[in-house]
Design a protein around this motif. Structure first.
Motif, PDB file in Angstrom:
ATOM      1  N   LEU A 239       0.905  -1.196  -0.066  1.00  9.71           N
ATOM      2  CA  LEU A 239      -0.036   0.118  -0.192  1.00  9.71           C
ATOM      3  C   LEU A 239       0.965   1.391   0.055  1.00  9.71           C
ATOM      4  O   LEU A 239       2.140   1.253   0.556  1.00  9.71           O
ATOM      5  N   GLU A 240       0.382   2.511  -0.738  1.00  9.12           N
ATOM      6  CA  GLU A 240       1.142   3.811  -0.623  1.00  9.12           C
ATOM      7  C   GLU A 240       0.864   4.096   1.001  1.00  9.12           C
ATOM      8  O   GLU A 240      -0.391   3.778   1.603  1.00  9.12           O
ATOM      9  N   LEU A 241       1.875   4.687   1.784  1.00  7.53           N
ATOM     10  CA  LEU A 241       1.812   4.747   3.106  1.00  7.53           C
ATOM     11  C   LEU A 241       1.903   6.307   3.597  1.00  7.53           C
ATOM     12  O   LEU A 241       2.703   7.058   2.937  1.00  7.53           O
ATOM     13  N   ASP A 242       1.050   6.689   4.431  1.00  4.47           N
ATOM     14  CA  ASP A 242       1.236   8.065   5.021  1.00  4.47           C
ATOM     15  C   ASP A 242       1.914   7.620   6.372  1.00  4.47           C
ATOM     16  O   ASP A 242       2.174   6.503   6.709  1.00  4.47           O
ATOM     17  N   VAL A 243       2.284   8.433   7.201  1.00  3.00           N
ATOM     18  CA  VAL A 243       2.845   8.570   8.306  1.00  3.00           C
ATOM     19  C   VAL A 243       2.427   9.375   9.548  1.00  3.00           C
ATOM     20  O   VAL A 243       2.292  10.475   9.125  1.00  3.00           O
ATOM     21  N   ALA A 244       2.343   8.731  10.748  1.00  2.00           N
ATOM     22  CA  ALA A 244       2.144   9.336  12.024  1.00  2.00           C
ATOM     23  C   ALA A 244       3.245   9.451  12.818  1.00  2.00           C
ATOM     24  O   ALA A 244       3.560   8.164  13.340  1.00  2.00           O
ATOM     25  N   PHE A 245       3.560  10.362  13.592  1.00  2.00           N
ATOM     26  CA  PHE A 245       4.605  10.664  14.641  1.00  2.00           C
ATOM     27  C   PHE A 245       3.795  11.113  15.963  1.00  2.00           C
ATOM     28  O   PHE A 245       2.877  11.842  15.892  1.00  2.00           O
ATOM     29  N   PRO A 246       4.301  10.558  17.064  1.00  2.34           N
ATOM     30  CA  PRO A 246       3.650  10.962  18.611  1.00  2.34           C
ATOM     31  C   PRO A 246       4.386  12.196  18.901  1.00  2.34           C
ATOM     32  O   PRO A 246       5.483  12.564  18.768  1.00  2.34           O
ATOM     33  N   LEU A 247       3.349  12.970  19.368  1.00  2.00           N
ATOM     34  CA  LEU A 247       3.928  14.158  20.241  1.00  2.00           C
ATOM     35  C   LEU A 247       3.667  14.058  21.707  1.00  2.00           C
ATOM     36  O   LEU A 247       4.075  14.811  22.599  1.00  2.00           O
ATOM     37  N   PHE A 248       2.923  12.930  22.229  1.00  2.00           N
ATOM     38  CA  PHE A 248       2.251  12.836  23.628  1.00  2.00           C
ATOM     39  C   PHE A 248       3.229  12.281  24.504  1.00  2.00           C
ATOM     40  O   PHE A 248       4.357  11.848  23.920  1.00  2.00           O
ATOM     41  N   ASN A 249       3.159  12.246  25.843  1.00  2.00           N
ATOM     42  CA  ASN A 249       3.985  11.521  26.850  1.00  2.00           C
ATOM     43  C   ASN A 249       3.089  11.338  27.911  1.00  2.00           C
ATOM     44  O   ASN A 249       1.700  11.604  28.151  1.00  2.00           O
ATOM     45  N   TRP A 250       3.619  10.136  28.660  1.00  2.00           N
ATOM     46  CA  TRP A 250       2.612   9.746  29.712  1.00  2.00           C
ATOM     47  C   TRP A 250       3.557   9.184  30.601  1.00  2.00           C
ATOM     48  O   TRP A 250       4.913   8.849  30.630  1.00  2.00           O
ATOM     49  N   LYS A 251       3.040   8.827  31.863  1.00  2.00           N
ATOM     50  CA  LYS A 251       4.076   8.136  33.002  1.00  2.00           C
ATOM     51  C   LYS A 251       3.309   6.691  33.180  1.00  2.00           C
ATOM     52  O   LYS A 251       1.973   6.801  33.247  1.00  2.00           O
ATOM     53  N   ILE A 263      -0.229   7.182  34.240  1.00  4.27           N
ATOM     54  CA  ILE A 263      -0.723   8.493  34.481  1.00  4.27           C
ATOM     55  C   ILE A 263      -0.383   9.644  33.907  1.00  4.27           C
ATOM     56  O   ILE A 263       0.766   9.543  33.119  1.00  4.27           O
ATOM     57  N   GLN A 264      -1.031  10.347  33.562  1.00  5.66           N
ATOM     58  CA  GLN A 264      -1.268  11.438  32.686  1.00  5.66           C
ATOM     59  C   GLN A 264      -1.537  12.953  33.546  1.00  5.66           C
ATOM     60  O   GLN A 264      -2.026  12.916  34.753  1.00  5.66           O
ATOM     61  N   ASP A 265      -0.805  13.933  32.908  1.00  2.97           N
ATOM     62  CA  ASP A 265      -1.050  15.292  33.544  1.00  2.97           C
ATOM     63  C   ASP A 265      -0.367  15.320  34.786  1.00  2.97           C
ATOM     64  O   ASP A 265      -0.760  16.164  35.752  1.00  2.97           O
ATOM     65  N   LEU A 266       0.662  14.724  35.103  1.00  5.23           N
ATOM     66  CA  LEU A 266       1.382  14.760  36.372  1.00  5.23           C
ATOM     67  C   LEU A 266       3.007  15.272  36.076  1.00  5.23           C
ATOM     68  O   LEU A 266       3.617  14.820  35.511  1.00  5.23           O
ATOM     69  N   PRO A 267       3.052  16.548  36.322  1.00  3.49           N
ATOM     70  CA  PRO A 267       4.397  17.118  35.917  1.00  3.49           C
ATOM     71  C   PRO A 267       5.639  16.195  36.519  1.00  3.49           C
ATOM     72  O   PRO A 267       5.452  15.861  37.544  1.00  3.49           O
ATOM     73  N   THR A 268       6.584  16.197  35.783  1.00  5.88           N
ATOM     74  CA  THR A 268       7.836  15.453  36.043  1.00  5.88           C
ATOM     75  C   THR A 268       8.664  16.045  37.225  1.00  5.88           C
ATOM     76  O   THR A 268       8.944  15.504  38.334  1.00  5.88           O
ATOM     77  N   ALA A 269       8.303  17.377  37.386  1.00  2.00           N
ATOM     78  CA  ALA A 269       8.734  18.248  38.644  1.00  2.00           C
ATOM     79  C   ALA A 269       8.332  17.813  39.805  1.00  2.00           C
ATOM     80  O   ALA A 269       9.075  17.844  40.791  1.00  2.00           O
ATOM     81  N   ALA A 270       6.953  17.207  39.850  1.00  2.00           N
ATOM     82  CA  ALA A 270       6.367  16.944  40.906  1.00  2.00           C
ATOM     83  C   ALA A 270       7.250  15.703  41.598  1.00  2.00           C
ATOM     84  O   ALA A 270       6.867  15.347  42.788  1.00  2.00           O
ATOM     85  N   LEU A 271       7.690  14.649  40.698  1.00  2.00           N
ATOM     86  CA  LEU A 271       8.523  13.631  41.228  1.00  2.00           C
ATOM     87  C   LEU A 271       9.881  14.063  41.667  1.00  2.00           C
ATOM     88  O   LEU A 271      10.340  13.296  42.461  1.00  2.00           O
ATOM     89  N   ASP A 272      10.702  14.985  41.037  1.00  2.00           N
ATOM     90  CA  ASP A 272      11.845  15.437  41.359  1.00  2.00           C
ATOM     91  C   ASP A 272      12.042  16.264  42.583  1.00  2.00           C
ATOM     92  O   ASP A 272      12.380  17.268  42.620  1.00  2.00           O
ATOM     93  N   VAL A 273      11.578  15.603  43.779  1.00  2.00           N
ATOM     94  CA  VAL A 273      11.539  16.284  44.766  1.00  2.00           C
ATOM     95  C   VAL A 273      12.423  15.350  46.022  1.00  2.00           C
ATOM     96  O   VAL A 273      12.239  14.155  46.135  1.00  2.00           O
ATOM     97  N   LEU A 302       7.037   2.153  41.127  1.00  2.00           N
ATOM     98  CA  LEU A 302       7.749   2.318  40.226  1.00  2.00           C
ATOM     99  C   LEU A 302       7.185   3.261  39.129  1.00  2.00           C
ATOM    100  O   LEU A 302       6.116   2.737  38.526  1.00  2.00           O
ATOM    101  N   ILE A 303       7.844   4.502  38.714  1.00  4.83           N
ATOM    102  CA  ILE A 303       7.111   5.235  37.675  1.00  4.83           C
ATOM    103  C   ILE A 303       8.005   5.608  36.687  1.00  4.83           C
ATOM    104  O   ILE A 303       9.344   6.088  36.860  1.00  4.83           O
ATOM    105  N   ARG A 304       7.634   5.117  35.351  1.00  2.72           N
ATOM    106  CA  ARG A 304       8.501   5.264  34.213  1.00  2.72           C
ATOM    107  C   ARG A 304       8.187   6.339  33.444  1.00  2.72           C
ATOM    108  O   ARG A 304       6.746   6.375  32.975  1.00  2.72           O
ATOM    109  N   GLN A 305       8.822   7.463  33.049  1.00  2.00           N
ATOM    110  CA  GLN A 305       8.454   8.644  32.405  1.00  2.00           C
ATOM    111  C   GLN A 305       8.910   8.283  30.816  1.00  2.00           C
ATOM    112  O   GLN A 305       9.878   7.837  30.470  1.00  2.00           O
ATOM    113  N   GLU A 306       7.816   8.315  30.123  1.00  2.00           N
ATOM    114  CA  GLU A 306       7.834   7.944  28.662  1.00  2.00           C
ATOM    115  C   GLU A 306       7.498   9.327  27.772  1.00  2.00           C
ATOM    116  O   GLU A 306       6.407   9.910  27.907  1.00  2.00           O
TER     117      GLU A 306
END
Length: 357
Positions: A239-251, A263-273, A302-306
């Motif tokens: 097939l002819e292909l179009d492409v989609a790239f991600p912009l999002f992030n989550w934990k 976990i979404q909408d949790l700033p990483t700064a809130a964990l760097d304490v 354990l929380i993994r930032q992606e």
């Protein structure tokens, strides 16, 4: 042995190899014509100032999720949920700026497992009619030239999914329009198992490629090394292909080394304490129980930032570019959301959108 003839043969063969190599390189470096686009994945289509400004500046094409299709275990049938509703101001914005809308429908793979051939054909007719009615009711002035179906089908559900697509394509309002389908990386790599959908175009989703639920995974959203492994035979995809790239992030949250959820909408700064977590790379180990912005976290969680970081997206684009055979393609970003967009500069978004040129 005639040494002169042998020498001429060797020189001719060598020249042929050089010409073949040069032709291959020229094919790989052939520029593409890019149409930039975004996805919009919210049921309430109400654009804020950031989202409107981004569309006006960067794109006139928007894939909008019209609804999801899920299996209802009580009624024992498939049906639509989370239907899109456009705000009046947003509808006016789309019309004034001539934004082209691509109706997109997400179908769960679970739904396909419960269908038989008869209900599959019936569902195709109902879905196509609902897409048409939604487009006419929500966006009466917007011309529709393409419809996209999004499904994480498998080798076990491919026949029913492909039958569904064939009958959607035959629906009168959709006839003459482009019918496209999303293609996940494993569906591309193992196309001999999962098959190639009977549509006009595919859209390669370059994200969600790792095992989200494995604590050892580094980044399940986007990993250029994984992408390269999955796209080794991309240039043979029919097939002819179009492409989609991600912009999002989550934990990603793990409790007792077992996947617990996102976990979404949790700033990483809130964990760097200090005293709250022990950080190692992109993972955080909780040192004590805590309630953090509404999330109840326990000691030793354990929380993994992606993230979808700019450098990895560009590395992925460099891997893909020589493998895309079709000259014209759409490059889409997932998705149009101000919180996500604020993680990138306009220059970075423009660079990603043009990265496959």
């Amino acid at each position: 042995m005639n040494l002169r003839k042998n020498k001429c043969f060797i020189l001719t063969a060598f020249a042929g190899l050089i010409a073949l190599f040069a032709a291959g390189c020229g094919e790989e470096n052939k520029p593409h014509t890019i149409e930039p686009a975004f996805y919009y994945w919210k049921s309430q289509a109400v654009f804020n100032g950031t989202e409107e400004a981004t569309l006006k500046k960067l794109s006139q094409k928007l894939y909008v999720k019209f609804f999801d299709v899920v299996w209802d275990p009580q009624r024992k049938e498939a049906g639509p949920v989370a239907k899109v509703q456009f705000g009046t101001k947003s509808r006016q914005f789309l019309s004034e700026n001539q934004i082209r809308i691509i109706p997109t429908v997400f179908i769960t793979n679970e739904t396909l497992r419960y269908l038989d051939s008869g209900t599959t054909v019936l569902l195709a007719s109902r879905l196509a009619a609902l897409i048409e009615n939604t487009a006419k009711e929500q966006l009466p002035d917007a011309p529709v030239s393409e419809v996209q179906i999004d499904c994480d089908w498998t080798a076990q559900t491919r026949d029913k999914y492909f039958l569904l697509l064939q009958h959607i394509k035959q629906y009168p309002w959709i006839q003459g329009k482009t019918l496209s389908a999303t293609i996940r990386l494993y569906q591309c790599k193992y196309m001999h198992r999962t098959g190639v959908p009977p549509v006009d175009r595919g859209l390669l989703m370059c994200y969600n490629m790792g095992n989200l639920k494995d604590p050892a995974t580094t980044n399940s959203i986007l990993d250029p090394k994984e992408l390269e492994l999955y796209t080794s035979s991309l240039n043979r995809y029919p097939l002819e292909l179009d492409v989609a790239f991600p912009l999002f992030n989550w934990k990603v949250l793990f409790r007792q080394d077992k996947y617990t959820g996102l976990i979404q909408d949790l700033p990483t700064a809130a964990l760097d304490v200090p005293g709250l977590t022990n950080r190692k790379g992109n993972t955080y180990r909780l040192l004590k129980d805590t309630l953090l912005l509404g999330y109840e976290l326990h000691k030793d969680d354990l929380i993994r930032q992606e993230d979808s970081n700019f450098d990895d997206i560009m590395k992925s684009a460099r891997i893909l570019k020589p493998k895309i055979r079709n000259e014209k393609l759409t490059v889409s970003l997932y998705h149009l959301d101000s919180l996500t967009l604020n993680n990138y500069t306009t220059y970075e978004l423009q660079t990603i959108l043009s990265s496959l040129h």
